[in-house]
Design a protein around this motif. Sequence first.
Motif, PDB file in Angstrom:
ATOM      1  N   GLN A   1       0.838  -1.196   0.000  1.00  0.00           N
ATOM      2  CA  GLN A   1       0.000   0.000   0.000  1.00  0.00           C
ATOM      3  C   GLN A   1       0.878   1.253   0.000  1.00  0.00           C
ATOM      4  N   VAL A   2       0.462   2.260  -0.790  1.00  0.00           N
ATOM      5  CA  VAL A   2       1.282   3.458  -0.984  1.00  0.00           C
ATOM      6  C   VAL A   2       0.410   4.689  -0.800  1.00  0.00           C
ATOM      7  N   ARG A   3       0.985   5.725  -0.179  1.00  0.00           N
ATOM      8  CA  ARG A   3       0.361   7.037  -0.147  1.00  0.00           C
ATOM      9  C   ARG A   3       1.464   8.081  -0.044  1.00  0.00           C
ATOM     10  N   HIS A   4       1.131   9.314  -0.415  1.00  0.00           N
ATOM     11  CA  HIS A   4       2.101  10.402  -0.429  1.00  0.00           C
ATOM     12  C   HIS A   4       1.593  11.548   0.438  1.00  0.00           C
ATOM     13  N   ALA A   5       2.552  12.313   1.004  1.00  0.00           N
ATOM     14  CA  ALA A   5       2.174  13.430   1.880  1.00  0.00           C
ATOM     15  C   ALA A   5       3.327  14.411   1.988  1.00  0.00           C
ATOM     16  N   GLY A   6       2.941  15.646   2.271  1.00  0.00           N
ATOM     17  CA  GLY A   6       3.946  16.662   2.543  1.00  0.00           C
ATOM     18  C   GLY A   6       4.389  16.604   3.990  1.00  0.00           C
ATOM     19  N   ILE A   7       5.339  17.516   4.355  1.00  0.00           N
ATOM     20  CA  ILE A   7       5.910  17.487   5.688  1.00  0.00           C
ATOM     21  C   ILE A   7       5.317  18.614   6.522  1.00  0.00           C
ATOM     22  N   SER A   8       5.223  18.378   7.819  1.00  0.00           N
ATOM     23  CA  SER A   8       4.649  19.345   8.743  1.00  0.00           C
ATOM     24  C   SER A   8       5.729  19.857   9.691  1.00  0.00           C
ATOM     25  N   ASP A   9       5.458  21.006  10.281  1.00  0.00           N
ATOM     26  CA  ASP A   9       6.385  21.561  11.257  1.00  0.00           C
ATOM     27  C   ASP A   9       6.014  21.152  12.681  1.00  0.00           C
ATOM     28  N   ALA A  10       5.292  20.048  12.791  1.00  0.00           N
ATOM     29  CA  ALA A  10       4.864  19.592  14.119  1.00  0.00           C
ATOM     30  C   ALA A  10       6.034  19.172  14.988  1.00  0.00           C
ATOM     31  N   PHE A  11       7.255  19.072  14.405  1.00  0.00           N
ATOM     32  CA  PHE A  11       8.403  18.645  15.200  1.00  0.00           C
ATOM     33  C   PHE A  11       8.677  19.610  16.348  1.00  0.00           C
ATOM     34  N   ALA A  12       8.151  20.849  16.251  1.00  0.00           N
ATOM     35  CA  ALA A  12       8.368  21.819  17.331  1.00  0.00           C
ATOM     36  C   ALA A  12       7.704  21.366  18.622  1.00  0.00           C
ATOM     37  N   PHE A  13       6.690  20.476  18.499  1.00  0.00           N
ATOM     38  CA  PHE A  13       5.973  20.007  19.685  1.00  0.00           C
ATOM     39  C   PHE A  13       6.459  18.636  20.144  1.00  0.00           C
ATOM     40  N   ILE A  14       7.486  18.120  19.459  1.00  0.00           N
ATOM     41  CA  ILE A  14       7.953  16.783  19.768  1.00  0.00           C
ATOM     42  C   ILE A  14       9.155  16.869  20.691  1.00  0.00           C
TER      43      ILE A  14
ATOM     44  N   MET B   1      -3.008   5.979   9.736  1.00  0.00           N
ATOM     45  CA  MET B   1      -2.762   4.629  10.272  1.00  0.00           C
ATOM     46  C   MET B   1      -3.954   3.720   9.999  1.00  0.00           C
ATOM     47  N   GLU B   2      -5.148   4.257  10.175  1.00  0.00           N
ATOM     48  CA  GLU B   2      -6.349   3.462   9.925  1.00  0.00           C
ATOM     49  C   GLU B   2      -6.491   3.124   8.444  1.00  0.00           C
ATOM     50  N   GLU B   3      -6.066   4.038   7.569  1.00  0.00           N
ATOM     51  CA  GLU B   3      -6.123   3.761   6.134  1.00  0.00           C
ATOM     52  C   GLU B   3      -5.183   2.625   5.753  1.00  0.00           C
ATOM     53  N   PHE B   4      -4.058   2.537   6.451  1.00  0.00           N
ATOM     54  CA  PHE B   4      -3.138   1.425   6.216  1.00  0.00           C
ATOM     55  C   PHE B   4      -3.625   0.148   6.899  1.00  0.00           C
ATOM     56  N   ARG B   5      -4.740   0.217   7.610  1.00  0.00           N
ATOM     57  CA  ARG B   5      -5.315  -0.900   8.375  1.00  0.00           C
ATOM     58  C   ARG B   5      -4.357  -1.375   9.468  1.00  0.00           C
ATOM     59  N   PHE B   6      -3.635  -0.422  10.081  1.00  0.00           N
ATOM     60  CA  PHE B   6      -2.729  -0.751  11.167  1.00  0.00           C
ATOM     61  C   PHE B   6      -3.336  -0.326  12.499  1.00  0.00           C
ATOM     62  N   SER B   7      -2.895  -0.985  13.568  1.00  0.00           N
ATOM     63  CA  SER B   7      -3.283  -0.580  14.911  1.00  0.00           C
ATOM     64  C   SER B   7      -2.594   0.732  15.265  1.00  0.00           C
TER      65      SER B   7
END
Length: 671
Positions: free
Chosen positions: A228-241, A256-262
């Motif tokens: 399964q494949v999908r594409h996405a841009g990057i976020s600046d959420a790393f400031a909160f990590i 995660m749900e789209e990949f059918r993963f827990s």
Amino acid sequence: MADDKCKARIVQELRETEQLVGRDVESVELIDKDLMRWRLRIKFKPDTPIQKGIEAYAQRLADPAKKAMDVRVHFSKAYPNYPPEVTIAEPRIAFESCNFVSFGGKLNTPLLSVDWNSFLTMRDVIQDVTMKLLGSGAEVDVPRRTIRPYHEKPFDQDPVSFQKQDFPTVNKFERQMVMKAASTISKEVQEKLQLSDRISFSPALMNELYAEQNELPLIFEIQSHNGQVRHAGISDAFAFIDYVPQDTVIVPDWVMEEFRFSLSAAPPCTVRCVSLQAARRALLQPRGNGFYEDIKDEAGLNSAFENSKLTALTAHSGVRIRVPGTDRVHMMEVLDVYPPGAVRLISADFTQEIKCKVTFVPAPDFEDAEDKTQRLETVEAKIRENEKKKTDRESALAEKARVAKLNRIAMLRCELEDAGVLRRKGDVAVKLTFPDGSQVDGSFTAGRKVRDMVEFAMVASDWVVDDVVTLPNVMLLTVFPKPQELSPDDEISKSLHRSRILVQKRYPEVDDASERGDDSESDDAESDPSNHHDDFAPLSAPSMPRKDAAPEHSEDHLSKAWDLANENEELRKRMQENPGLFADGAADGKRPCPNSDAPSATRPRLSAPGEQWMQSCDDVETFVPTDSDAQEKIEQVRGVVGADVDPDSVRSVLEACGWRVDDAVALLMGM
């Protein structure tokens, strides 16, 4: 156009796939005579849940032609180096029941993506798809109201398998990473990513990416272990990590749900930085009817799409669309994009969003008044067509069974005539009265079996032809002192001299246990194939069921037969007194009786096959066996005519023949 090597390989595999018809596939054909597009119809074993679901779907639509799964195969011009695109056209698979079938119907199995190699063939693909669907517990989405089949993509373009040659790696970024849901990192990260499609990395990795002169925009491809494949841009959420390992990619929970993963754990995935072309066209489909409660028109659709701030679109994947001015979101399926495969929706400098033409198709469960009317009309037409086919088939089988039975009666009457049944003379004279009102005199030898009278009755009157009465169904009743049945194995006594014998048709009796559907054995000689009389056996063979095997008729049954005989006798007398009243046989809806003035001792004319015997009969034996009895009779017929005969066809013939095994065998063998 595909090169000659590609075409030669596909032609070879088409021939090999055609050899699988009747085993692994029901049929294979080209779509619009295009060698690059195939249509496969796959049937699973009858006792499997998915095949039961397919048949329930066909029954819901009243269309027997839909009892097989419709699968489409689209070959790339680079085949066999690239795998084919395999999609399900109909019926829909319940999205939650299968993790490798997209909402749009595409099959994402490892064999069709990461495990593909040029030595694999369509035989391998068919076996892989069949085993995966059976093993995963996939369920058919049987419509309660209406479920549209999977939408066929309108973009005429080559299928994309997301090979590195199609989407090359840029910025030297490709590594195995662990996927984590944003909600497992922190509340701030979850709020930042949840309403977008963007992903994020650890602070250290983000600093590394921005420190170098990388090609922009940064678009990443995530490929799961099953392709399964999908594409996405990057976020600046790393400031909160605060801290996460550098081998971790953080994604929104819904991804995660789209990949059918827990949400708590996911297998390793491959993350690449890729270069995508700007979007020009996109085809989207709402996954549920609730979308239309918030979005009323096309302007609202486009506004919602722009408000969602998406960074990329990947064909055969899902995206979230946010309703303007609210936090409500709806899942949409990306059916196709152009340029093919995947596109970006942000500019290289992140300063502006890319405008593209977005087309929406109705949700699978969306139905307006016009659609509903059309659906109901289609289903009603199918039901009428199926009922007509069933009626015509049953009528044809019933007519064949009747003609076959009449031919057997004709042969038996000829055998009895040649044996001199009519020339027999004896010291016991009786008058046989038939249900049609006719009477015939006969004389028989005392001490002989009553079977002589039965055989005489078969030849002496055309009533057996008119009512399609076989030898085992002829029943003789005495009149005085009370109605009593004469068994064929009884001896003719002198006490019967100058008596009147009623000739009646024996009907199969169904006891109370059979009517309740019990599986207990029936004592009815007609329902037991071992007790059937063989009309083609030598005359020395028993002509009727044994006395100990034949059911004893109740007093009520004999009284009804006596009343019927008296009614026919009364009708005959009325005809003698008023011959003009019944000249055309119009009274009481009955057929005109034979001429009662004819000499009673003279044998009536024997009809030739195809003449009087082709008339419609008023009385047809009916017998409803239990399920176990029915299955036993079906197997008995197949044991004679061949086990390759379809059991459903045998059942239809048996029903038309009144569940008489010998008649069904004769009909199926063309007798």
